[in-house]
Design a protein around this motif. Structure first.
Motif, mmCIF file in Angstrom:
data_model
loop_
_atom_site.group_PDB
_atom_site.id
_atom_site.type_symbol
_atom_site.label_atom_id
_atom_site.label_comp_id
_atom_site.label_asym_id
_atom_site.label_seq_id
_atom_site.Cartn_x
_atom_site.Cartn_y
_atom_site.Cartn_z
ATOM 1 N N GLU A 48 7.918 36.460 60.398
ATOM 2 C CA GLU A 48 8.767 36.807 61.544
ATOM 3 C C GLU A 48 10.148 36.161 61.424
ATOM 4 O O GLU A 48 11.138 36.710 61.913
ATOM 5 N N THR A 50 12.080 38.385 58.868
ATOM 6 C CA THR A 50 12.545 39.655 59.437
ATOM 7 C C THR A 50 13.663 39.410 60.461
ATOM 8 O O THR A 50 14.579 40.215 60.592
ATOM 9 N N LEU A 56 16.781 39.084 58.486
ATOM 10 C CA LEU A 56 17.229 40.398 58.004
ATOM 11 C C LEU A 56 17.923 41.192 59.108
ATOM 12 O O LEU A 56 18.907 41.878 58.883
ATOM 13 N N GLN A 57 17.373 41.061 60.333
ATOM 14 C CA GLN A 57 17.960 41.790 61.453
ATOM 15 C C GLN A 57 19.382 41.320 61.762
ATOM 16 O O GLN A 57 20.229 42.100 62.173
ATOM 17 N N VAL A 74 9.003 39.902 49.069
ATOM 18 C CA VAL A 74 8.447 41.208 49.440
ATOM 19 C C VAL A 74 9.384 41.972 50.376
ATOM 20 O O VAL A 74 9.268 43.184 50.516
ATOM 21 N N TYR A 75 10.299 41.251 51.019
ATOM 22 C CA TYR A 75 11.303 41.909 51.865
ATOM 23 C C TYR A 75 12.642 42.071 51.146
ATOM 24 O O TYR A 75 13.634 42.447 51.774
ATOM 25 N N ALA A 76 12.670 41.729 49.864
ATOM 26 C CA ALA A 76 13.913 41.788 49.067
ATOM 27 C C ALA A 76 15.020 40.975 49.737
ATOM 28 O O ALA A 76 16.205 41.339 49.692
ATOM 29 N N SER A 131 15.341 50.155 63.869
ATOM 30 C CA SER A 131 15.122 49.350 62.660
ATOM 31 C C SER A 131 14.468 48.022 63.016
ATOM 32 O O SER A 131 13.501 47.585 62.379
ATOM 33 N N CYS A 132 14.973 47.375 64.060
ATOM 34 C CA CYS A 132 14.418 46.086 64.475
ATOM 35 C C CYS A 132 12.989 46.263 65.002
ATOM 36 O O CYS A 132 12.091 45.474 64.692
ATOM 37 N N THR A 145 10.646 46.854 62.026
ATOM 38 C CA THR A 145 10.489 45.649 61.204
ATOM 39 C C THR A 145 9.659 44.591 61.928
ATOM 40 O O THR A 145 8.711 44.025 61.370
ATOM 41 N N GLN A 146 10.004 44.319 63.199
ATOM 42 C CA GLN A 146 9.318 43.248 63.929
ATOM 43 C C GLN A 146 7.891 43.657 64.294
ATOM 44 O O GLN A 146 6.987 42.810 64.325
ATOM 45 N N THR A 156 5.853 45.725 62.547
ATOM 46 C CA THR A 156 5.013 45.591 61.342
ATOM 47 C C THR A 156 4.828 44.118 60.993
ATOM 48 O O THR A 156 3.749 43.699 60.569
ATOM 49 N N PRO A 192 10.819 47.039 49.068
ATOM 50 C CA PRO A 192 10.230 47.423 50.357
ATOM 51 C C PRO A 192 10.605 48.849 50.739
ATOM 52 O O PRO A 192 11.599 49.398 50.260
ATOM 53 N N VAL A 198 12.439 47.513 57.690
ATOM 54 C CA VAL A 198 11.969 47.122 56.364
ATOM 55 C C VAL A 198 10.459 46.897 56.417
ATOM 56 O O VAL A 198 9.976 46.092 57.216
ATOM 57 N N PRO A 239 7.308 46.140 53.699
ATOM 58 C CA PRO A 239 6.853 45.949 52.322
ATOM 59 C C PRO A 239 5.512 46.654 52.066
ATOM 60 O O PRO A 239 4.588 46.549 52.900
#
Lengths: 416, 300
Positions: free
Chosen positions: A224, A227, A230-231, A255-257, B14-15, B18-19, B21, B142, B149, B151
């Protein structure tokens, strides 16, 4: 002249008599070893740091003992497990002196334990070298300083200055102004991150911090936090994570690059156990050295790294390893110079002392007299590559710049 | 507290992807460990404080099997099988002697096993931390779904965890052995009086519980660091899951694990300094208003 042959004094008899006369002296040395108490972390999730400390100290002691010992006495190390708990570290330190008869403490503790041991040393007055505490106030703050205690380790503010200068240089070249941080949620993580940002902004004022993550120390999952980073879409990320947490963070970030999405700065990446544990080490992470056999790029340093691995079943040395090897060498030099293990005399000998060291660009490290802390050790930043030697293009920090900014930092904090 | 960021996240596809998953991934691994914990409690009324150790040993065994065979699948299976065997030995040698004893006795035995196993791991594998590394099949970029995103490795984890959870539900709900286990949870004396071998049954329950934790350890090994004592943190979160879901409820454990995963995932956006606290607040609310947990009556 009496005829010794006539009196039955043959060559063998003379040798035997000489040996007999020498025996008590040898026996006394063996019976009166110089005990050095070493509280360290030998159990729990970061036991590796304690065992890698022991792995560096023992060969130094073996070397000294093989050469006749210290002040003619064989050194006997007594390692005790503090379990990484401050109260246990203090209890063990006191017991090592009062019960086990240790004359010197080599405090191979993390910062939390070192502060507790410092108070024991203040009380007992023995010579103590803190070999792993990087938290600056331990020696920078005059209220905490103790006359017979020294820090023989890298220091947080030194790392922050060099890290800030290097990162600002990279940030300027790559136009990185939006930053995120991700550091462990306890004093070390928060202090280190704040100091890094302070000096980063000193060198590059237009830095904006867009996201900060504070995962718990030893957290199994960073998903978390990754991510969230990333956000926020930062251009650069700074992390003070280390050891197993850092290894997990890199594996989960992969795994999230994550590492191709931003420029990452991680001071503790350049630690061999981490570099070798991460199976897919991303290229291009900016990292400081912790211990690297290639920095400084000298034959002495490479030889020390190889000798450590040979003595420790091919295990890699950690940051704590070189710090403890250095501490043991300072103890040897100070006690020899003072001719005594007395805390005050040995401390007086140690103040301002410079010794040869493989862990320095100049080949020498100094125990600064004014604040009892180590300087001139190898400190620098480089770039990761996936294969051995893992970190390349190391740029050494400037000790002149470190001293100047450290002084300003001390003034700001009211230490001088 | 950053409610603007949280609002921005839930209104951004997108958020949100991502969050969500991310929360599911955290939740599914938690569910795998918590399911075994709650199953053992549901049938045997044993609070297995050593369950995190099962997870740790499963990860280490999977790591060694992966290093030996080069196969991630075999590694995970070895972790699950190893812990199923360990679960039987643990139950037969130690736990079977404290059935009906007070919780303190059970706690002491479990804690002793935790300490012994942590030291054994250090002796066998050493104090260093290990990373299994990503299996070659999952060393891929991913996926981007609605801008989020995701993976592929984590999609696999979610699918496998759901499949295992589904298989467990089918086992308990539709098979004869499942019915016996559920009956034993309600009235072990009656099950025994009917001539069913409860000794074997109890061992089987520990085997299944251990296997689930071992599988979770093996599945997570590519992305987590293996260190002595690594089972402790997941044990605490597993207990929160069982308390919220209801001690003994597999379905409750699944829902609670997903809820906790989402709390962590979105909590870190909106309440970055209080994410852990949110989990405990959820637990306290459940304890106050429904002490038996969300599905507490639904005993397996």
């Amino acid at each position: 002249m009496p005829d010794i042959h006539a009196a039955g004094w043959g060559r063998r008899t003379v040798l035997a008599a000489t040996a007999a006369l020498a025996m008590p002296r040898i026996a006394r040395a063996a019976a009166n070893p110089l005990k050095i108490g070493i509280p360290t972390i030998l159990s729990g999730p970061i036991a590796l740091l304690g065992t890698s400390s022991r792995g560096a100290i023992q060969p130094e002691i073996d070397r000294i003992n093989a050469a006749g010992g210290l002040l003619g006495r064989q050194i006997q190390p007594i390692f005790r497990d503090s379990k990484g708990q401050p109260q246990e570290a203090a209890r063990v330190a006191r017991e090592l002196i009062n019960t086990d008869g240790c004359e010197i403490l080599l405090d191979a503790e993390a910062s939390s334990g070192a502060y507790a041991v410092q108070e024991v040393v203040r009380d007992l007055g023995v010579l103590c070298l803190h070999s792993n505490s990087e938290t600056s106030s331990l020696t920078a703050d005059p209220k905490l300083r103790v006359a017979t205690a020294f820090r023989c380790a890298r220091q947080g503010v030194h790392d922050a200055i060099v890290g800030g200068a290097h990162s600002a240089k990279v940030a300027t070249a790559k136009k990185l102004s939006k930053w995120a941080t991700c550091s462990p949620d306890y004093a070390f993580g928060r202090d280190t991150t704040a100091q890094f940002l302070e000096f980063l902004k000193h060198f590059k004022p237009d830095i904006e911090v867009v996201s900060q993550g504070w995962p718990k120390l030893g957290a199994p999952d960073f998903t978390e936090v990754i991510t969230k980073i990333l956000q926020a879409k930062p251009q650069a990320l700074y992390s003070a994570l280390y050891a197993g947490d850092l290894s997990a963070f890199v594996n989960q970030g992969n795994v999230y690059a994550l590492f191709s999405a931003m420029q990452v700065f991680v001071p503790a990446m350049g630690d061999l156990p981490v570099l070798t544990a991460v199976k897919s080490l991303p290229a291009g992470i900016q990292s400081a050295n912790r211990y690297l056999p290639t920095f400084p790029a000298t034959a002495d340093n490479a030889a020390w790294g190889a000798a450590y691995r040979k003595a420790n079943d091919n295990a890699y040395p950690t940051n704590w390893s070189w710090e403890n090897a250095t501490a043991m060498r300072f103890i040897e030099a100070a006690v020899t110079k003072a001719g005594s293990t007395d805390g005050k005399k040995a401390a007086a000998a140690l103040e301002g002392m410079t010794i040869d060291s493989p862990f320095s660009i100049t080949g020498k490290v100094t125990m600064r007299a004014e604040d009892h802390t180590l300087i001139d050790y190898a400190i620098g930043w480089g770039t990761t590559v996936p294969k051995d030697p893992f970190v390349v293009d190391m740029e050494p920090g400037d000790w002149g710049q470190i001293a100047e900014l450290e002084k300003e930092w001390k003034k700001t904090n009211g230490y001088i | 507290m950053d409610l603007d960021a949280l609002l921005g996240c839930v209104t951004s596809s997108s958020c949100l992807v991502t969050q969500t998953t991310s929360g599911l991934i955290v939740g599914m691994l938690l569910f795998m460990v918590a399911a075994g914990l709650t199953l053992i409690f549901g049938v045997l009324k044993i609070v297995n404080f050593a369950h995190g150790t099962f997870y740790m040993l499963g990860a280490y065994i999977a790591y060694s099997a992966f290093m030996f065979t080069g196969s991630y699948v075999l590694g995970v299976l070895a972790g699950g099988l190893g812990m199923a065997i360990f679960g039987v030995i643990f139950e037969r040698v130690l736990i079977s002697r404290v059935y009906g004893a007070n919780v303190l006795m059970q706690l002491l035995i479990c804690y002793a096993v935790v300490l012994i196993c942590d030291d054994l791991v250090k002796i066998v594998w050493g104090p260093d931390f290990y990373a299994m590394g990503m299996p070659p099949a999952f060393q891929v970029p991913p996926l981007f779904i609605a801008g989020g995103v995701v993976p592929p490795f984590y999609i696999m984890l979610i699918v496998v965890a759901l499949a295992i959870g589904g298989a467990l539900s089918l086992l308990l709900g539709l098979t004869r052995i499942g019915k016996i286990i559920r009956a034993a949870a309600h009235n072990p004396n009656m099950v025994s009086a009917l001539g069913i071998n409860t000794t074997l049954l109890y061992s089987l329950v520990f085997a299944v519980g251990g296997m689930l934790a071992g599988l979770a350890g093996g599945l997570a090994a590519p992305v987590r660091s293996l260190t002595p004592g690594m089972g402790f943190s997941i044990l605490i979160e597993s207990f929160i899951v069982t308390v919220i879901g209801g001690m003994g409820s597999i379905g409750g454990a699944l829902i609670a694990a997903v809820v906790l995963g989402l709390i962590r995932s979105f909590g870190t956006i909106g309440f970055p300094l209080f994410t852990e606290g949110l989990m405990y607040i959820a637990m306290i609310i459940i304890l106050v208003f429904k002490p038996s947990g969300l599905f507490g009556k639904e005993i397996v």
